[in-house]
Write an enzyme that holds these catalytic residues in place. Structure first.
Site, PDB file in Angstrom:
ATOM      1  N   SER A  20     -11.067  27.624  17.085  1.00 24.89           N
ATOM      2  CA  SER A  20     -12.148  28.239  16.319  1.00 24.89           C
ATOM      3  C   SER A  20     -11.637  29.425  15.517  1.00 24.89           C
ATOM      4  CB  SER A  20     -13.276  28.692  17.260  1.00 24.89           C
ATOM      5  OG  SER A  20     -12.827  29.704  18.149  1.00 24.89           O
TER       6      SER A  20
ATOM      7  N   ARG B  81     -11.651  28.588  11.496  1.00 25.67           N
ATOM      8  CA  ARG B  81     -12.704  29.340  10.799  1.00 25.67           C
ATOM      9  C   ARG B  81     -12.126  30.023   9.562  1.00 25.67           C
ATOM     10  NH1 ARG B  81     -13.997  32.286  14.577  1.00 25.67           N
ATOM     11  NH2 ARG B  81     -15.986  31.399  15.273  1.00 25.67           N
TER      12      ARG B  81
ATOM     13  N   ASN C 235     -13.033  28.695   5.585  1.00 26.87           N
ATOM     14  CA  ASN C 235     -13.700  29.576   4.613  1.00 26.87           C
ATOM     15  C   ASN C 235     -12.829  29.835   3.392  1.00 26.87           C
ATOM     16  OD1 ASN C 235     -16.457  30.855   5.603  1.00 26.87           O
ATOM     17  ND2 ASN C 235     -15.174  30.596   7.415  1.00 26.87           N
TER      18      ASN C 235
END
Length: 299
Positions: free
Chosen positions: A229, A233, A237
């Site tokens: 994660s 992440r 993005n």
């Protein structure tokens, strides 16, 4: 590059999303399979880069990461060498503001006792990831075109020269940093809690000894999910943000009207992206501190 008629929109996007990959050269056979040639070199197509395997290196990611890391260390070292107790210079003020911000964040997130590594680690992560993300604000064609033209001077086909300037759009970079954080989590978990204490948490929490198999599955999945994660992440993005910039850039080759709209969109997205750049660096830093704090905590 976007305005060249010989380059389609699809090939333009794929070109900008491909890293400059160095590894064992591969050749496609008539049967459609790939065979190693035994020679080392740069991939000339995305398919060849994909077939180079685990030991291939994304040179652009490594180069930009090292340059930005050296720039970060040079900046703080320069400030430290010229620091004074009198009226601070604007540069000293800026550096002190960043350090104070990191210290306040660490004090609020790390409650597991004293650890002299956490604050310097948080500072390094925040500034380094921020600088990596900041490269996304450089127009997508400037550096890749300069690298391609430089390679052409040495006889290389500029259309086969790739260069991504945003290291955080490469999952190898973001997952590499996440795995380092994961390694620190495991190190402090064993160091602070002991082998028995850490393994006991995995086996007996949260439902007690009678539910050992369930506890072990839940806690192991939770533990392994942390680095994934953390790394994905940041990658997701920044990759999405880079994709938007590339799509906007394709509009410049579609005429004056769409080119004017593209200019407005690019400025607007860049202003909004400044928030994303800073936020993603902050989230990566805060989660790192929180995860290491969890490794110091006893249930």
């Amino acid at each position: 590059m976007a305005s060249e008629s010989s380059i389609t929109t699809s090939s333009y996007i794929k070109h900008h999303l491909q890293n400059l990959t160095f590894g064992e050269k591969q050749i496609e056979t008539a049967a459609g399979t790939w065979e190693p040639t035994g020679q080392m070199g740069f991939a000339t197509t995305s398919q060849e880069a994909a077939q180079m395997g685990f030991w291939a290196i994304n040179v652009d990611t490594m180069l930009m990461s090292i340059i930005l890391g050296v720039a970060m260390m040079w900046f703080f070292r320069s400030v430290a060498k010229t620091i004074s107790t009198g009226v601070p210079t604007p540069v000293q003020n800026f550096a002190e503001m960043i350090i104070e911000f990191i210290n306040d964040t660490v004090r609020g997130s790390f409650t597991g006792g004293k650890n002299d590594l956490v604050a310097p680690l948080a500072l390094t992560i925040f500034v380094w990831v921020f600088l990596m993300n900041l490269m996304d604000l450089i127009p997508v064609d400037i550096l890749p075109l300069a690298v391609a033209q430089g390679a052409a001077l040495f006889g290389a086909d500029p259309h086969h020269v790739f260069f991504k300037i945003v290291p955080s759009t490469d999952p190898n970079a973001t997952m590499g940093m996440a795995l380092v954080v994961f390694g620190l989590m495991l190190y402090y978990s064993f160091k602070i809690k002991g082998t028995g204490g850490f393994l006991g948490e995995l086996a007996f929490e949260p439902f007690g000894k009678m539910a050992l198999p369930i506890n072990l599955v839940l806690e192991t999945v939770t533990l392994l999910a942390k680095p994934f994660s953390l790394g994905l992440r940041l990658f997701g993005n920044m990759y999405a943000g880079e994709m938007v910039f590339i799509l906007i850039a394709t509009m410049y080759g579609a005429g004056l009207m769409l080119g004017s709209v593209a200019g407005l969109l690019q400025v607007g997205w860049a202003i909004f992206h400044i928030l994303i750049i800073t936020l993603q660096a902050f989230i990566f830093m805060v989660l790192t501190v929180v995860y290491i704090d969890m490794a110091h905590q006893h249930h």
